[in-house]
Design a protein around this motif. Structure first.
Motif: not given
Length: 495
Positions: A141-159
């Motif tokens: 089988g497989a293990v799948v995760t879905a991480t919200p990207a809001d934090g990543v987008r905020r970090t990228v926007a800050t950069w």
């Protein structure tokens, strides 16, 4: 020119900032996305190691607790699916997100999957990571995760904001530097332009500072100053020569005239007396020429000091001064002026001498029975004085040459005059920032117009430049005598 230099520097700096800032922003975005994806892959790999017994035995075991704690602590939904894509264990916040199906296809084929490659500030959607669950080389089988990207987008926007701010600071620094550099480079050029206008306005002592700007412009400033010195010296020498020659020739000319006069009683025959009279007339003509040359030299050398003059009073004075000569030649000389004073801003004696030359021409060439009218009026934002006569006038070609030195129309070569009256008037009018224009009168004759600028403020009665009372026939001249100018100009009509 400064604006064009600054714009060119600014465009160059903007291109450099964009060329350097864009790759940096992309690199920061990719690095932040890779960091999060690496963390999620590590977490999913650990869950995959715990999920083997659950898939073999069909019991969740500790995996259910691990996924719940993970979801509660990080807010990341995760699920374990079998080979048929059925969910065996799932956290509370797990939801099938865009890209989950593609990630599971890759994971069930035995490879790790993660996406997207980069999280851009304007893109929605989670970061999906899928890891296969292997048991002896078999994919269970497989293990799948879905991480919200809001934090990543905020970090990228800050950069990105930080990179943009640094770029903006660099552009502002470039603009300030460009203004300073352009000012340093163009300051000698600006000063050279200003000094050129000052010299053209009559200030022949103006010079450029030669210690400003780059070496090439310093050399240019030195060369310009040297050229201005040479030109000024040549002009001074020329005018001094004319003035000195005119002045020094007066004494021998006066002595010569006295000797010729003394010869008069000894001349007995009629032909000798006629030749004697012609000799006296020629000496008088030569004296007038010397006076005109001296007046012209002084007019050209005079600094452009401006005074406020009542043009009406000056016109009254000059008409009164020339009235006896006009009456003697049977010419009607009259004045038509607006009531009250009309002020003009001129160099000293400009109106008086210019009117002397124009009225003298008009009276001389109008002939017996002619009419000469002098008008004064405020017009075209300044003060206009016109001298109209009923003489023969001049052709277009003659009008174009009337103010040339010593020029005389072919048909008046035998008329008294030195050919400098209009030249002196033109020099004085030009020094006053005025205009001297001539055009045919209707039905015959000529109109010579003088235009002078008006003062910015009302004239002060105590102004030393104001002329005498209009009722005084002598005005600003000497005892009703015309101002020192050539009373006989070269043109066949007023000029």
């Amino acid at each position: 020119m400064r604006r064009r230099l600054v714009i060119s520097y600014l465009l160059l700096m903007v291109l450099v900032v964009v060329a350097l800032g864009t790759p940096l922003a992309v690199t920061l975005t990719t690095r932040e996305t890779d960091r999060v994806r690496a963390d999620r892959l590590a977490d999913a790999t650990r869950f995959a190691s715990l999920a083997g017994p659950a898939l073999r035995d069909g019991t969740p075991g500790p995996l259910d607790h691990e996924l719940g704690s993970y979801d509660e602590l990080y807010g990341i939904g995760a699920a374990v699916v079998d080979r048929d894509r059925r969910e065996v264990v799932a956290s509370v916040s797990w939801r099938v997100a865009p890209g989950t199906r593609e990630a599971l296809d890759v994971a069930l084929s035995g490879q790790q999957a993660s996406g997207p490659d980069s999280v851009w500030p304007w893109v929605d959607g989670p970061i999906v990571v899928a890891v296969p669950i292997n048991d002896g080389g078999e994919v269970l089988g497989a293990v799948v995760t879905a991480t919200p990207a809001d934090g990543v987008r905020r970090t990228v926007a800050t950069w990105w904001i930080l990179v943009a701010a640094l770029g903006l600071l660099a552009v502002l620094a470039c603009v300030l530097t460009a203004f300073g550099l352009a000012g340093w480079v163009l300051r000698p050029v600006t000063e050279l332009d200003a000094v050129t206008h000052e010299i053209a306005e009559g200030d022949r002592g103006a010079r450029v500072q030669h210690r400003l700007g780059p070496p090439e412009l310093r050399r240019l400033a030195k060369s310009f100053n040297h050229m201005a010195d040479v030109v000024s010296d040549v002009m001074d020498r020329q005018r001094a020569f004319v003035a000195h020659a005119s002045h020094q020739l007066r004494n021998p000319l006066t002595a010569l005239r006295l000797r010729v006069e003394e010869l008069g009683p000894s001349v007995t025959d009629e032909q000798g007396r006629a030749e004697h009279r012609l000799a006296l007339e020629e000496t008088d003509r030569l004296a007038l020429l010397l006076d005109a040359l001296l007046t012209l030299a002084r007019a050209e050398r005079r600094e452009n000091q401006r005074i406020t003059v009542d043009a009406t009073a000056a016109a009254v004075s000059r008409v009164a001064a020339w009235e006896p000569l006009a009456r003697h030649r049977s010419v009607m000389l009259r004045l038509a002026a607006d009531p009250g004073p009309v002020y003009a801003r001129t160099v000293p004696t400009a109106i008086d001498q210019a009117l002397d030359a124009l009225i003298d021409n008009a009276v001389k060439f109008s002939g017996a029975g002619g009419e000469v009218t002098v008008t004064v009026a405020a017009r075209d934002g300044g003060t206009t004085l016109e001298v109209r006569d009923t003489g023969p006038g001049m052709t277009r070609s003659q009008l174009g040459r009337a103010t040339e030195r010593f020029w005389r129309a072919p048909e008046v070569q035998n008329v008294d005059g030195a050919g400098l009256g209009l030249t002196i008037a033109a020099v004085l009018v030009d020094a006053s920032d005025g205009r001297l224009t001539m055009h045919p009168n209707s039905p015959r004759g000529l109109v010579a117009a003088l235009w002078f600028p008006q003062p910015a403020e009302p004239a002060d009665p105590a102004d030393p430049g104001a002329p005498a009372d209009p009722g005084d026939p002598t005005g600003p001249t000497l005892a009703g005598k015309p101002a020192s100018t050539d009373p006989a100009s070269s043109a066949p009509a007023p000029a």
